[in-house]
Design an enzyme around this catalytic site. Structure first.
Site, PDB file in Angstrom:
ATOM      1  N   TYR A  53      63.369  65.834  87.133  1.00  0.00           N
ATOM      2  CA  TYR A  53      62.135  65.299  85.703  1.00  0.00           C
ATOM      3  C   TYR A  53      61.856  67.296  85.670  1.00  0.00           C
ATOM      4  CZ  TYR A  53      57.985  63.356  83.335  1.00  0.00           C
ATOM      5  OH  TYR A  53      57.443  62.360  82.078  1.00  0.00           O
ATOM      6  N   ASN A  91      58.117  45.301  75.392  1.00  0.00           N
ATOM      7  CA  ASN A  91      57.034  44.524  76.965  1.00  0.00           C
ATOM      8  C   ASN A  91      56.964  46.303  78.309  1.00  0.00           C
ATOM      9  OD1 ASN A  91      59.654  44.898  77.450  1.00  0.00           O
ATOM     10  ND2 ASN A  91      60.022  43.521  79.040  1.00  0.00           N
TER      11      ASN A  91
END
Length: 385
Positions: A101, A210
């Site tokens: 990251y 979703n």
């Protein structure tokens, strides 16, 4: 996407995209409606006994995470001692541990670890246990969240300067709602507001519908009078129908699967939904990447904008020259962590507004799986989350 952790007991909150930790009494069932345990592990000298998940190097969480026990002295000056009520586990948190990251918490020995180590976790809801004499904005019993990313939230207790946290009105809210507000809902809010001007009756299209961000975008869009085309991964039979119904109940206008958008005739279906193309479709939200993202882009009107905030497929975007030259499409990115660090006041206002909607019953929580964390919880139990 949420799993929460809570402390004393605390829980990891987990959802389709997130998990959370929360802290409940050892004898309480795992439920978000019971009162939180107010007990503290305090030594004879007033020190708070705390536990934290730490890692001394990057790697697979199962290989590098350790459970570290340490003591926290009483706060002085502008310091506050906090107890974790709930701490989500997001994919970005795992990526930070893996070292993939862009940002990561610092490796230090501030907690008394044998090696310089970092504490993972960026989101949480904390309760203020005590505050130093110079603290002006928070006091015992307040609920706060991290002001910036990288605070390291996967722990039962911590002590930080008062300006490292934001205070919010906790009335009518539970810890999981507060802990999971600053990433997914804020991402959805800012993407719908900041990249193009959408008017009531306009459309947007999104994949990963979703997910935590997707569900938030559906609800906010519906509230603002927007229509949405929501793309989800194909599921067979009753599972697919149940998900479609769930998203429609949240406010989705149209729900389709990721195979349908690859069909040659999908553009004609979009034209039909948008009143022959007379209702604008100017915004696409992409968290998948690859060919799936380009399928979204093809549906946009001339001058439309695609905002990418994730890359779950790990496939690059291959933008055709025609999309840039003839359709004048814009392809932009959004990283809520950087945005929040640059605009902390605007972040606070956005969170306040979303919490107000939650408090009024106008915004539904993302589904979560709770993983309890008490002082007696073993490392293996937490890693299984």
């Amino acid at each position: 996407m949420s799993t929460p952790l809570r402390s004393s007991q605390c829980f990891f909150l987990l959802s389709p995209r997130t998990r959370t930790i929360t802290h409940h009494p050892k004898t309480s069932p795992i439920t978000t409606t019971l009162p939180l345990d107010r007990r503290r592990h305090i030594s004879a000298y007033g020190y708070t006994q705390a536990k934290a998940l730490v890692y001394p190097k990057h790697g697979s969480p199962a290989d590098v995470l350790n459970l570290h026990t340490h003591s926290i002295s009483p706060p002085h000056s502008n310091l506050v001692t906090l107890r974790t009520l709930a701490a989500p586990l997001n994919p970005a948190d795992i990526n930070q541990i893996q070292g993939t990251y862009p940002t990561a918490p610092p490796f230090t020995q501030h907690l008394g670890t044998a090696q310089p180590s970092a504490v993972p976790g960026n989101e949480a809801c904390f309760e203020v246990l005590s505050a130093g004499s110079a603290c002006k904005h928070v006091s015992k019993g307040d609920w706060v969240i991290p002001r910036r990313t990288g605070l390291g939230t996967w722990r039962t207790h911590l002590q930080v300067a008062e300006d490292k946290v934001m205070k919010f009105n906790k009335d009518g809210l539970n810890a999981e709602q507060v802990a999971t507000v600053s990433v997914n809902p804020v991402t959805a809010y800012r993407m719908l507001k900041d990249f193009t001007t959408l008017k009531e009756g306009d459309w947007f299209i999104q994949n990963g519908a979703n997910s935590g961000v997707g569900r938030a975008a559906v609800q906010l869009g519906k509230r603002w009078g927007l229509n949405s085309i929501c793309v989800v991964r194909k599921r067979e039979g009753a599972e697919g129908e149940a998900l479609k119904k769930e998203l429609e109940e949240l406010g989705a206008t149209v729900v389709v699967n990721d195979e349908e958008i690859m069909d040659k005739g999908f553009g004609e279906r979009v034209k039909e939904w948008t009143n022959g193309g007379r209702e604008p479709l100017q915004l696409a939200l992409n968290c998948v990447g690859g060919d799936a993202a380009m399928a979204l882009a093809k549906t946009l009107d001339e001058g439309g904008t695609m905002v990418t905030y994730g890359a779950m497929s790990r496939s690059p975007l291959r933008v055709g020259a025609g999309m840039l030259i003839f359709k004048d499409l814009r392809f932009l990115g959004f990283w809520v962590s950087k945005w929040g660090d640059r605009f902390p006041d605007e972040k606070e206002k956005t969170i306040d507004e979303i919490l107000g909607l939650i408090r009024d019953g106008k915004f539904k929580d993302v589904p979560m799986v709770e993983v309890p964390w008490s002082y007696e919880t073993k490392k293996e139990e937490l890693l299984d989350a």
